[in-house]
Design a protein around this motif. Sequence first.
Motif, PDB file in Angstrom:
ATOM      1  N   SER A  45      30.509  37.324  -2.666  1.00  0.00           N
ATOM      2  CA  SER A  45      30.543  37.707  -4.083  1.00  0.00           C
ATOM      3  C   SER A  45      31.938  37.533  -4.656  1.00  0.00           C
ATOM      4  O   SER A  45      32.920  37.973  -4.061  1.00  0.00           O
ATOM      5  CB  SER A  45      30.116  39.172  -4.235  1.00  0.00           C
ATOM      6  N   VAL A  46      31.991  36.916  -5.826  1.00  0.00           N
ATOM      7  CA  VAL A  46      33.263  36.686  -6.512  1.00  0.00           C
ATOM      8  C   VAL A  46      33.152  37.225  -7.931  1.00  0.00           C
ATOM      9  O   VAL A  46      32.142  37.012  -8.603  1.00  0.00           O
ATOM     10  CB  VAL A  46      33.629  35.184  -6.540  1.00  0.00           C
ATOM     11  N   GLY A  47      34.187  37.910  -8.361  1.00  0.00           N
ATOM     12  CA  GLY A  47      34.256  38.405  -9.727  1.00  0.00           C
ATOM     13  C   GLY A  47      35.504  37.887 -10.400  1.00  0.00           C
ATOM     14  O   GLY A  47      36.531  37.678  -9.747  1.00  0.00           O
ATOM     15  N   ALA A  48      35.418  37.680 -11.695  1.00  0.00           N
ATOM     16  CA  ALA A  48      36.560  37.193 -12.471  1.00  0.00           C
ATOM     17  C   ALA A  48      36.635  37.963 -13.785  1.00  0.00           C
ATOM     18  O   ALA A  48      35.612  38.298 -14.382  1.00  0.00           O
ATOM     19  CB  ALA A  48      36.415  35.699 -12.739  1.00  0.00           C
ATOM     20  N   ALA A  49      37.859  38.236 -14.202  1.00  0.00           N
ATOM     21  CA  ALA A  49      38.103  38.888 -15.495  1.00  0.00           C
ATOM     22  C   ALA A  49      39.207  38.119 -16.198  1.00  0.00           C
ATOM     23  O   ALA A  49      40.230  37.796 -15.602  1.00  0.00           O
ATOM     24  CB  ALA A  49      38.505  40.348 -15.304  1.00  0.00           C
ATOM     25  N   LEU A  50      38.969  37.836 -17.449  1.00  0.00           N
ATOM     26  CA  LEU A  50      39.873  36.996 -18.238  1.00  0.00           C
ATOM     27  C   LEU A  50      40.383  37.795 -19.425  1.00  0.00           C
ATOM     28  O   LEU A  50      39.586  38.377 -20.168  1.00  0.00           O
ATOM     29  CB  LEU A  50      39.053  35.793 -18.727  1.00  0.00           C
ATOM     30  N   LEU A  51      41.688  37.854 -19.604  1.00  0.00           N
ATOM     31  CA  LEU A  51      42.292  38.529 -20.751  1.00  0.00           C
ATOM     32  C   LEU A  51      42.635  37.498 -21.817  1.00  0.00           C
ATOM     33  O   LEU A  51      43.352  36.528 -21.543  1.00  0.00           O
ATOM     34  CB  LEU A  51      43.561  39.273 -20.329  1.00  0.00           C
ATOM     35  N   LEU A  52      42.109  37.709 -23.019  1.00  0.00           N
ATOM     36  CA  LEU A  52      42.376  36.812 -24.144  1.00  0.00           C
ATOM     37  C   LEU A  52      43.484  37.373 -25.026  1.00  0.00           C
ATOM     38  O   LEU A  52      43.760  38.574 -25.015  1.00  0.00           O
ATOM     39  CB  LEU A  52      41.104  36.612 -24.965  1.00  0.00           C
ATOM     40  N   ALA A  53      44.079  36.513 -25.822  1.00  0.00           N
ATOM     41  CA  ALA A  53      45.177  36.905 -26.717  1.00  0.00           C
ATOM     42  C   ALA A  53      44.740  37.938 -27.746  1.00  0.00           C
ATOM     43  O   ALA A  53      45.573  38.702 -28.246  1.00  0.00           O
ATOM     44  CB  ALA A  53      45.753  35.672 -27.409  1.00  0.00           C
ATOM     45  N   ASN A  54      43.446  37.995 -28.061  1.00  0.00           N
ATOM     46  CA  ASN A  54      42.967  38.981 -29.027  1.00  0.00           C
ATOM     47  C   ASN A  54      42.668  40.333 -28.375  1.00  0.00           C
ATOM     48  O   ASN A  54      42.145  41.232 -29.013  1.00  0.00           O
ATOM     49  CB  ASN A  54      41.735  38.452 -29.766  1.00  0.00           C
ATOM     50  N   GLY A  55      42.977  40.470 -27.069  1.00  0.00           N
ATOM     51  CA  GLY A  55      42.760  41.725 -26.360  1.00  0.00           C
ATOM     52  C   GLY A  55      41.406  41.842 -25.672  1.00  0.00           C
ATOM     53  O   GLY A  55      41.180  42.773 -24.905  1.00  0.00           O
ATOM     54  N   LYS A  93      45.520  35.639 -19.108  1.00  0.00           N
ATOM     55  CA  LYS A  93      45.502  35.892 -17.663  1.00  0.00           C
ATOM     56  C   LYS A  93      44.077  35.836 -17.145  1.00  0.00           C
ATOM     57  O   LYS A  93      43.133  36.179 -17.855  1.00  0.00           O
ATOM     58  CB  LYS A  93      46.044  37.284 -17.321  1.00  0.00           C
ATOM     59  N   LEU A  94      43.974  35.456 -15.885  1.00  0.00           N
ATOM     60  CA  LEU A  94      42.709  35.453 -15.176  1.00  0.00           C
ATOM     61  C   LEU A  94      42.914  36.166 -13.845  1.00  0.00           C
ATOM     62  O   LEU A  94      43.878  35.887 -13.134  1.00  0.00           O
ATOM     63  CB  LEU A  94      42.241  34.016 -14.917  1.00  0.00           C
ATOM     64  N   ALA A  95      42.023  37.096 -13.512  1.00  0.00           N
ATOM     65  CA  ALA A  95      42.052  37.792 -12.225  1.00  0.00           C
ATOM     66  C   ALA A  95      40.761  37.487 -11.482  1.00  0.00           C
ATOM     67  O   ALA A  95      39.682  37.446 -12.089  1.00  0.00           O
ATOM     68  CB  ALA A  95      42.202  39.297 -12.426  1.00  0.00           C
ATOM     69  N   ILE A  96      40.883  37.278 -10.163  1.00  0.00           N
ATOM     70  CA  ILE A  96      39.743  36.902  -9.322  1.00  0.00           C
ATOM     71  C   ILE A  96      39.761  37.758  -8.062  1.00  0.00           C
ATOM     72  O   ILE A  96      40.819  37.946  -7.452  1.00  0.00           O
ATOM     73  CB  ILE A  96      39.832  35.415  -8.918  1.00  0.00           C
ATOM     74  N   SER A  97      38.587  38.235  -7.655  1.00  0.00           N
ATOM     75  CA  SER A  97      38.457  38.990  -6.410  1.00  0.00           C
ATOM     76  C   SER A  97      37.186  38.557  -5.697  1.00  0.00           C
ATOM     77  O   SER A  97      36.162  38.314  -6.336  1.00  0.00           O
ATOM     78  CB  SER A  97      38.406  40.493  -6.700  1.00  0.00           C
ATOM     79  N   ALA A  98      37.254  38.468  -4.367  1.00  0.00           N
ATOM     80  CA  ALA A  98      36.110  38.022  -3.567  1.00  0.00           C
ATOM     81  C   ALA A  98      35.831  38.991  -2.430  1.00  0.00           C
ATOM     82  O   ALA A  98      36.741  39.637  -1.905  1.00  0.00           O
ATOM     83  CB  ALA A  98      36.380  36.629  -3.009  1.00  0.00           C
ATOM     84  N   LYS A  99      34.549  39.064  -2.044  1.00  0.00           N
ATOM     85  CA  LYS A  99      34.110  39.968  -0.985  1.00  0.00           C
ATOM     86  C   LYS A  99      32.935  39.310  -0.258  1.00  0.00           C
ATOM     87  O   LYS A  99      32.095  38.661  -0.883  1.00  0.00           O
ATOM     88  CB  LYS A  99      33.663  41.283  -1.617  1.00  0.00           C
ATOM     89  N   SER A 100      32.863  39.504   1.035  1.00  0.00           N
ATOM     90  CA  SER A 100      31.764  38.973   1.828  1.00  0.00           C
ATOM     91  C   SER A 100      30.971  40.115   2.461  1.00  0.00           C
ATOM     92  O   SER A 100      31.564  41.103   2.904  1.00  0.00           O
ATOM     93  CB  SER A 100      32.299  38.060   2.938  1.00  0.00           C
TER      94      SER A 100
END
Length: 160
Positions: A45-55, A93-100
């Motif tokens: 499983s992989v999750g991603a969160a992206l922060l945009l300039a508008n918050g 910014k982009l943050a990524i985390s993975a888990k097996s």
Amino acid sequence: MKNIEITTSAIIFKDISELATEDQMLMQQAILAREKAYAPYSKFSVGAALLLANGEIIFGSNQENAAYPSGMCAERVVIWSAGARFPGVAIQKLAISAKSAHSLVDKPVGPCGACRQSLFEYEFKQEQPFEILFMGELGEVVKVPSVKSLLPFSFDNSYL
């Protein structure tokens, strides 16, 4: 013959607690997104969160399919969602985390090649870099200043 040297830069943090507050928050959002992954086949499983300039913070997780090529990585899910929902708003910014489900993922998991190219398309389009942070389930976090740090010799529309 011409010999060139390619260099890149990254900061490696011992764990999420060493990150700046904003980066910790974004990584926590990636971890939450990871829990929404649909990964019945790989159990990865992989999750991603992206922060945009508008918050705005956009979330994405990998989505598998029994016809393996039909699935999609979290990074492309999130970048395309941001592009569809907020066209023209810069990515910060982009943050990524993975888990097996099979074993503990205690080392950073960066984007695959296809995702790197997709991320680069958006970085090139917005004409400014965005940071990428990535980790496994726990342990070290890697932070790079730009997609170009992950993808030297990038391909963009100037070649078309």
